[in-house]
Every structure is written in C-alpha cells, then in structure tokens.
Design a protein around this motif. Structure first.
Motif, PDB file in Angstrom:
ATOM      1  N   LYS A  66      40.979  38.663  34.204  1.00 50.09           N
ATOM      2  CA  LYS A  66      40.315  37.684  33.401  1.00 50.09           C
ATOM      3  C   LYS A  66      38.699  37.378  34.093  1.00 50.09           C
ATOM      4  O   LYS A  66      37.728  37.448  33.331  1.00 50.09           O
ATOM      5  CB  LYS A  66      40.830  36.226  33.395  1.00 50.09           C
ATOM      6  N   ALA A  67      38.643  37.356  35.199  1.00 46.58           N
ATOM      7  CA  ALA A  67      37.559  37.479  36.105  1.00 46.58           C
ATOM      8  C   ALA A  67      36.430  38.553  35.691  1.00 46.58           C
ATOM      9  O   ALA A  67      35.349  38.440  35.378  1.00 46.58           O
ATOM     10  CB  ALA A  67      37.525  37.230  37.447  1.00 46.58           C
ATOM     11  N   TYR A  68      37.133  39.589  35.830  1.00 43.64           N
ATOM     12  CA  TYR A  68      36.414  40.930  35.378  1.00 43.64           C
ATOM     13  C   TYR A  68      36.071  41.035  33.974  1.00 43.64           C
ATOM     14  O   TYR A  68      34.737  41.233  33.821  1.00 43.64           O
ATOM     15  CB  TYR A  68      37.239  42.249  35.522  1.00 43.64           C
ATOM     16  N   GLU A  69      36.726  40.598  33.118  1.00 42.97           N
ATOM     17  CA  GLU A  69      36.474  40.319  31.572  1.00 42.97           C
ATOM     18  C   GLU A  69      35.052  39.459  31.264  1.00 42.97           C
ATOM     19  O   GLU A  69      34.151  39.705  30.496  1.00 42.97           O
ATOM     20  CB  GLU A  69      37.561  39.927  30.614  1.00 42.97           C
ATOM     21  N   GLU A  70      35.186  38.490  31.957  1.00 39.34           N
ATOM     22  CA  GLU A  70      34.050  37.475  32.132  1.00 39.34           C
ATOM     23  C   GLU A  70      32.946  38.093  32.482  1.00 39.34           C
ATOM     24  O   GLU A  70      31.620  37.931  31.955  1.00 39.34           O
ATOM     25  CB  GLU A  70      34.446  36.199  32.526  1.00 39.34           C
ATOM     26  N   PHE A  71      32.785  38.746  33.710  1.00 40.41           N
ATOM     27  CA  PHE A  71      31.594  39.374  34.319  1.00 40.41           C
ATOM     28  C   PHE A  71      31.195  40.526  33.323  1.00 40.41           C
ATOM     29  O   PHE A  71      29.984  40.680  33.086  1.00 40.41           O
ATOM     30  CB  PHE A  71      31.760  40.191  35.582  1.00 40.41           C
TER      31      PHE A  71
ATOM     32  N   LEU B 219      51.948  38.729  42.869  1.00 40.12           N
ATOM     33  CA  LEU B 219      50.986  39.839  42.642  1.00 40.12           C
ATOM     34  C   LEU B 219      50.450  39.955  41.070  1.00 40.12           C
ATOM     35  O   LEU B 219      49.514  40.073  40.788  1.00 40.12           O
ATOM     36  CB  LEU B 219      51.895  40.998  42.713  1.00 40.12           C
ATOM     37  N   GLU B 220      51.382  39.413  40.175  1.00 37.04           N
ATOM     38  CA  GLU B 220      51.318  39.285  38.506  1.00 37.04           C
ATOM     39  C   GLU B 220      50.258  38.500  38.275  1.00 37.04           C
ATOM     40  O   GLU B 220      49.366  38.431  37.443  1.00 37.04           O
ATOM     41  CB  GLU B 220      52.654  38.858  37.882  1.00 37.04           C
ATOM     42  N   GLN B 221      50.257  37.157  39.127  1.00 36.67           N
ATOM     43  CA  GLN B 221      49.265  36.103  38.839  1.00 36.67           C
ATOM     44  C   GLN B 221      47.878  36.569  39.371  1.00 36.67           C
ATOM     45  O   GLN B 221      46.881  36.320  38.455  1.00 36.67           O
ATOM     46  CB  GLN B 221      49.581  35.074  39.583  1.00 36.67           C
ATOM     47  N   ARG B 222      47.772  37.300  40.190  1.00 34.83           N
ATOM     48  CA  ARG B 222      46.871  37.664  40.973  1.00 34.83           C
ATOM     49  C   ARG B 222      45.982  38.768  40.225  1.00 34.83           C
ATOM     50  O   ARG B 222      44.762  38.796  39.665  1.00 34.83           O
ATOM     51  CB  ARG B 222      46.824  38.518  42.473  1.00 34.83           C
ATOM     52  N   HIS B 223      46.723  39.707  39.709  1.00 38.48           N
ATOM     53  CA  HIS B 223      46.188  40.916  38.800  1.00 38.48           C
ATOM     54  C   HIS B 223      45.638  40.006  37.466  1.00 38.48           C
ATOM     55  O   HIS B 223      44.725  40.459  36.900  1.00 38.48           O
ATOM     56  CB  HIS B 223      47.381  41.657  38.135  1.00 38.48           C
TER      57      HIS B 223
END
Length: 411
Positions: free
Chosen positions: A391-396, A382-386
């Motif tokens: 990170k993906a959100y910040e890039e978008f 779960l921690e890795q997924r979060h």
C-alpha cells in the motif's frame, strides 16, 4: 410527540441561518473600479477552520456575503458583510448570531476600511506602488492570447514599509495554508520572495501581487546555514500556471554559490508543494551525471548524494526521493524484471526498521515513539507487513507519476 415536533421545527429553522464560511467569503484582488462588480474576479478561501471552527460554518444569517477585497498592489483592504436576514435573539430563545466582523477583525492588521466608497477612493494610490527589495528574476507566461509578465523580488523585514505590507499580505495564509500561523516579525532571519505580475495602465507600469514565499535561515553547527522554506502561497487567480516552480527555482539560484549553506529544507510541505518541490529538484537532478539513466538502474549511490548536495544543496532524504522518481521515469514498466527490481528497491527503503521519514509512517508516528514504531512494525505478521509495504509503495508511485507527467511535458 408535540414537544419533539416543536424541537425539530426549531432546529430546522435554526439550520436555515447556518452557512458554509468557505462559500460566503468573497475575495478580490482589485486593479480597477470595474473589478468590484465583476464576478469573474472573485475567488473563495480553501479553508476557514482557523477562524470559524472545524465545521467551517457561520451561524445567524441568511444569504450572507462577506467581502474581503484587497487592492492588487498596495493591498489596501476592505472588509464588510451583507445579508438578507439576521437571526433575532428575541424570537429564538436568546440565541445570538456569530460576530463575523469581530472574528475577522482580530486577524487583520489595523487600517482596513469597511466602507466601499472609501476603498474605491483609495484605489488610485496603487499607481505609485513599487515592489519591495531587489528583483531577482523575470519571466513571461502565455494565457489565452495574452503574454503576461512576472517578476520575483527578494526582501527582508528591514526594508522600509515592508513590515506593514507583509502584515496585510500574510492574512491570506489563514484561508489558504492549513495550520499556518503568522511569523515573528522581530526575527531578522526571515527572508521573503515576492511574486508580482507586471502590467501597464495607460503605458504606466503597475505591479500586482501574485504570491510569495518565506524562508528562515537556521544556524547549522559549526559555521553553516540551513535555510528552510516555510510558507509558499500562490494566490488562486495565478495557480496552475507554473509560478510555484519559478519562485522555488529563483530562491534555489541564490543558494547554489553560497558555501555557507549546508542544505535546503522545507517545513512540513503540503502535498501540492511537495509535488512542486519534487518537480523542480528532479528537473535539476536530470542534468547531473550521477542521475543519468544508466546510473539510475544501478541503484542509489553516494555519488548521487554528493552531487545533489554539492551542486543543488539537497538533503540526503530529498535526494533519495528524487532518485526514486527519476529511476521510475527511466524504468520500462512493461519489462517485468526491470519493474520488479525498481519496486523491490523502494520497498527495501520502506521496510527499514527505523524510519525517520515522517511522511512514510505519518499515522503511526502521531501516537508512537520511533522505537515503539519499529517494535510495532517488527511485530506485525508477515502478511500484514507485506500489505503495508504494498500500500505504501502504491501511494509513492502514484505521487511520483504526477511529477513524471509534468517532467515529460516540460521536456
């Protein structure tokens, strides 16, 4: 030790004959003879790995300059090279210099010249050049104290003379579009949108090439078409002036009233072109009722999908991306609850188990099949997924903010 020293000295001497291909290739779009000696008209390639390998280096010369000059209208081409010193195989154990002219000549259509005086004699022929095809749009831009005029034309490979012209024009893509390849000139489904600057010499109108876009018309069952934007190039002297958006919007305008067009797609867009596309699509969607601020806060809807599809020919995937951009624009990031709601909405999309968006999981999808990717993501702690989602959100968000900045300047 002596052997090692000799080897080191030889290596050092050999390296002195190596240069960066991106630096030594000099492009010019020549309008008049004086441009030949004017350094301000010179520009360099963005990349040369498609000709000179991953290191983008040329070996065997000191103070090398490779000149690739094109007449600005007809694209009459001159290619030559000069250097201060060339490596001698007799002095370096038979090591040969790279054959630069041969490497470039393989990619150039027949007819280029290697004599600068001959190129200069051919320049006046540009005066009789007329753009190919039908003019679709004209506009002006201000640069310094000058008001410059531009025109966009649509043509295809059946237009007399255009095949040969396109062969010369497309040589630029090897140096400015990563992974580019020449198109099949025997396929009539290719269409071309050409950008010219219109100017005058002694009151006579002239047209200088500034960029172009290729579009391929795919068939979509049962009787629809799905045009795909393939290559878009604005030449360096004309970049960051808004021409990419004008070119794309002009093409869009030809599609809106055509009932046979299902939607418009883009082939593997670069980050720069994706920004241009996002900007144009967002600007257009801002005029639709379903994309007004009050509707955006309610979340992504079928009305948005239908509106964007019917009026703007946008795919569902691109429509979702534009929704996220415009919702971020309409979100007060200082309002914790409003900003949190937005972030959760985007992360919900990113967290979908079967991502078909190649850009979302680009690195993983290079080595995994979709079912393997889904299984891999679901097996993450779960921690890795979060961490991945954050990170993906910040890039978008970073990408979206660049588009929003441009939208705000436009308005």
């Amino acid at each position: 030790m002596a052997g090692m020293t000799m080897n080191s000295l030889l290596k050092t001497r050999l390296e002195s004959f190596r240069c960066c291909a991106n630096d030594v290739i000099h492009f010019k779009l020549v309008r008049q003879k004086s441009d030949l000696e004017d350094d301000s008209t010179t520009f360099h390639p963005d990349m040369t790995h498609q000709l000179f390998g991953e290191q983008e280096s040329i070996f065997g010369y000191k103070d090398l300059v490779v000149e690739m000059f094109y007449s600005a209208s007809r694209l009459t081409t001159y290619v030559n090279m000069q250097y201060f010193e060339k490596i001698s195989p007799n002095k370096f154990d038979g090591i040969e210099p790279d054959n630069v002219m041969e490497t470039i000549a393989k990619e150039m259509p027949p007819g280029f010249v290697t004599n600068k005086d001959e190129f200069t004699r051919l320049l006046p022929k540009d005066a009789s050049f007329k753009p190919y095809g039908e003019m679709l749009h004209s506009y002006k831009i201000s640069k310094g104290n000058d008001l410059r005029n531009f025109e966009i034309y649509h043509t295809d490979l059946e237009t007399p003379g255009f095949r040969e012209y396109h062969e010369r024009l497309q040589t630029f893509i090897l140096f400015f579009i990563d992974g580019a390849s020449f198109i099949d000139v025997d396929d009539s489904r290719w269409h071309f949108y050409l950008l010219f600057e219109k100017y005058k010499v002694n009151e006579n109108p002239m047209h200088a090439i500034a960029g172009y876009m290729t579009v391929y018309n795919y068939y979509a069952y049962p009787e629809k078409k799905r045009p795909r934007v393939s290559q878009v190039l604005i030449l360096p002297p004309f970049q960051k002036q808004g021409h990419g958006a004008e070119l794309l919007q002009t093409f869009y305008n030809t599609c809106y009233s055509r009932s046979e067009i299902k939607d418009i797609t883009v082939e593997d867009p670069s980050e720069n072109f994706q920004r241009v596309r996002d900007y144009v699509d967002a600007r257009n969607c801002m005029d639709l009722a379903s994309f007004q601020s009050d509707k955006l806060q309610l979340g992504f809807s079928d009305n948005m999908v239908q509106d964007a599809k019917n009026k703007l020919k946008l795919s569902k995937r691109q429509t979702r991306r534009i929704y996220e951009i415009l919702r971020l624009k309409a979100t007060n990031v200082n309002d914790k609850e409003q900003y949190r709601s937005y972030r959760l909405d985007v992360k919900k999309r990113l967290n979908a188990p079967f991502q078909k968006n190649g850009r979302d999981n680009k690195k993983l999808e290079k080595v995994l099949q979709p079912n393997e990717l889904s299984a891999t993501m679901n097996s993450w702690p779960l921690e890795q997924r979060h961490a991945y989602l954050e990170k993906a959100y910040e890039e978008f968000e970073e990408q979206y903010k660049l588009v929003i900045d441009r939208l705000e300047k436009y308005h």
